[in-house]
Design a protein around this motif. Structure first.
Motif, mmCIF file in Angstrom:
data_model
loop_
_atom_site.group_PDB
_atom_site.id
_atom_site.type_symbol
_atom_site.label_atom_id
_atom_site.label_comp_id
_atom_site.label_asym_id
_atom_site.label_seq_id
_atom_site.Cartn_x
_atom_site.Cartn_y
_atom_site.Cartn_z
ATOM 1 N N ASN A 203 2.594 19.599 16.562
ATOM 2 C CA ASN A 203 2.326 18.280 17.139
ATOM 3 C C ASN A 203 2.992 17.197 16.273
ATOM 4 O OD1 ASN A 203 -0.802 16.862 18.482
ATOM 5 N ND2 ASN A 203 1.264 16.059 18.484
ATOM 6 N N SER A 206 7.101 17.673 16.358
ATOM 7 C CA SER A 206 7.761 17.249 17.598
ATOM 8 C C SER A 206 7.490 15.804 17.971
ATOM 9 C CB SER A 206 7.314 18.142 18.762
ATOM 10 O OG SER A 206 7.701 19.465 18.538
ATOM 11 N N CYS A 207 6.332 15.269 17.582
ATOM 12 C CA CYS A 207 5.944 13.948 18.088
ATOM 13 C C CYS A 207 6.037 12.836 17.045
ATOM 14 C CB CYS A 207 4.530 14.002 18.652
ATOM 15 S SG CYS A 207 4.327 15.294 19.900
ATOM 16 N N TYR A 226 0.826 8.871 11.353
ATOM 17 C CA TYR A 226 0.718 9.408 12.715
ATOM 18 C C TYR A 226 -0.690 9.951 12.965
ATOM 19 C CZ TYR A 226 2.125 11.547 17.090
ATOM 20 O OH TYR A 226 2.222 11.858 18.420
ATOM 21 N N ARG A 230 -2.161 7.931 15.907
ATOM 22 C CA ARG A 230 -1.980 8.655 17.173
ATOM 23 C C ARG A 230 -2.880 9.883 17.286
ATOM 24 N NH1 ARG A 230 0.085 4.669 18.051
ATOM 25 N NH2 ARG A 230 2.253 4.086 18.381
ATOM 26 N N ARG A 252 10.851 19.027 22.326
ATOM 27 C CA ARG A 252 10.376 17.696 22.730
ATOM 28 C C ARG A 252 8.866 17.600 22.539
ATOM 29 N NH1 ARG A 252 8.252 17.724 27.803
ATOM 30 N NH2 ARG A 252 8.430 19.701 28.915
ATOM 31 N N CYS A 253 8.402 16.377 22.399
ATOM 32 C CA CYS A 253 6.970 16.130 22.185
ATOM 33 C C CYS A 253 6.211 16.417 23.475
ATOM 34 C CB CYS A 253 6.772 14.675 21.765
ATOM 35 S SG CYS A 253 5.027 14.265 21.580
ATOM 36 N N GLN A 256 0.713 13.397 24.212
ATOM 37 C CA GLN A 256 0.599 11.947 24.013
ATOM 38 C C GLN A 256 -0.894 11.614 24.002
ATOM 39 O OE1 GLN A 256 3.245 10.090 23.541
ATOM 40 N NE2 GLN A 256 4.816 11.562 24.159
#
Length: 420
Positions: A203, A206-207, A226, A230, A252-253, A256
């Motif tokens: 997590n 990637s994000c 983060y 987040r 890719r993330c 969200q």
């Protein structure tokens, strides 16, 4: 020679030879390098014309241009009948392992198959991956002891709440692994076991892409930012996928979150692991830096749980198997390319002291690495304590999870199974 001598040109007239094939049709004579070694004597009844163009290895003959790999170096059979090998420094150098195990260094070394065949440069590039904090972060205030025991292990004080070491593979993301591991332990301890998440390094990889390099290295202050702003889900929800080809690939993330007030956040996507429906977001408070005083680090671990530390990894650390690690001098006489280091981050979970018959004792930290459980002492290592070995006491971080009584109550009901 099987296959026999075939007349004229017959490209199917071949015989397996070592890890390749060789030709035995009469047209073979056009070139040296792909004829079978006994072609001339068997098919033409003459002496082989260019034995000097073969290289020997383990009693087998190789032709000009044929290759084999010796650890991290490719060797090619040269036209003069000599092997020409690359001169890379390998991550696993048998003489280093022997020198450590022969010497009285206080720890033992071993060969690891996952490192064999890699160069030292690749080990430092792909297996570490924490950047040194910026000067402003290094200037974070250090928080300013009592009776501390000779031995302490967080896993014994908080059974079931200290997570097993993961394996970062050839992904330079110790910044994400150590952050996720420390946060996982702290949330488990703080929630008194109502929540025992193993948080997802993927997590973060990637994000958390703001000024971070994913599998090409990153910063722990960015990771904590983060986690605070987040939040991340569990490893089970968002499993780690080691890079297949290029270690820089990140993926890719796939997660969200959105704010639901009071600083709390909620996932807006399902788990990438479709078998898991628990996409709860876990967050932390801002991290705080401890002083480099070993007593203060010890007190923090004993009171609040494991901490995160940054350390310099030298070439001999990769082969650590057991004992109390101290960087050795076994490569000091070698050229500079054998002596390299890079920055890594790990989780310190305890400490101890080894008493010797002569009255001396050796103090150590117990720390978790992220190179899998077959490395070191079940994925952990002990390292000399109190003299800033490999700078492990220079920058040490603690953190709190962001947890309310309501969270604990909710989790108690639907998270009874343990994530390991």
């Amino acid at each position: 020679m099987k296959g026999g001598c075939c007349p004229g040109r017959d490209d199917l007239c071949t015989v397996p030879y070592l890890d390749t094939i060789c030709y035995c049709d009469l047209f073979c004579n056009r070139t040296v390098s792909d004829c079978c070694p006994d072609f001339w004597s068997q098919c033409l009844g003459v002496e082989p014309p260019f034995i000097r163009n073969t290289c020997e290895r383990n009693g087998n003959k190789f032709f000009t241009g044929q290759t084999y790999k010796e650890n991290c170096n490719l060797c090619t059979c040269g036209p003069s009948g000599r092997w020409e090998c690359e001169q890379n420094t390998c991550l696993i150098e048998p003489d280093v392992i022997h020198a450590i195990n022969r010497g009285n260094y206080g720890w033992k070394a071993a060969n690891y198959s996952q490192f064999y065949g890699m160069t030292l440069d690749e080990g430092i590039r792909y297996r570490l991956g924490t950047q040194r904090p910026s000067r402003t972060i290094m200037n974070m205030n250090e928080i300013q002891s009592e009776n501390l025991p000779l031995y302490f292990n967080a896993a014994e004080k908080w059974p079931g709440k200290i997570h097993e070491p993961l394996d970062q593979g050839n992904c330079a993301a110790s910044w994400a692994f150590s952050t996720a591991a420390v946060a996982s332990d702290r949330i488990s301890i703080q929630s008194m076991g109502h929540m025992t998440p193993q948080l997802s390094p993927q997590n973060l990889i990637s994000c958390d892409t703001r000024n971070q390099g994913g599998c090409a290295g990153g910063r722990i202050d960015g990771a904590w930012w983060y986690l605070r702003r987040r939040g991340v889900v569990t490893e089970d929800c968002y499993p780690y996928q080691p890079p297949q080809q290029t270690p820089a690939e990140v993926g890719r993330c796939m997660m969200q979150s959105r704010s639901i007030g009071r600083g709390k956040r909620q996932a807006t996507q399902r788990c990438p692991n479709t078998h898991n429906y628990h996409n709860d977001i876990y967050q932390s408070t801002p991290p705080y830096r401890l002083s480099s005083n070993e007593k203060e680090i010890m007190k923090e671990i004993m009171d609040n749980g494991p901490v995160q530390a940054i350390m310099e990894v030298h070439e001999d650390f990769f082969v650590y198997r057991s004992g109390i690690y101290k960087h050795t001098d076994v490569s000091f006489t070698k050229p500079a390319e054998y002596r390299k280091h890079g920055t890594h981050s790990v989780r310190i979970t305890g400490w101890g002291e080894e008493r010797h018959f002569d009255g001396t004792s050796k103090k150590y930290w117990i720390a978790a690495n992220s190179w899998g459980k077959n490395w070191g002492e079940n994925g952990f290592f002990r390292i000399a304590r109190g003299d800033n070995e490999c700078e492990i006491e220079t920058f040490v971080i603690g953190v709190w999870g962001r947890i309310t009584m309501e969270d604990m109550h909710n989790h108690h009901h639907h998270h009874r199974r343990r994530h390991t």
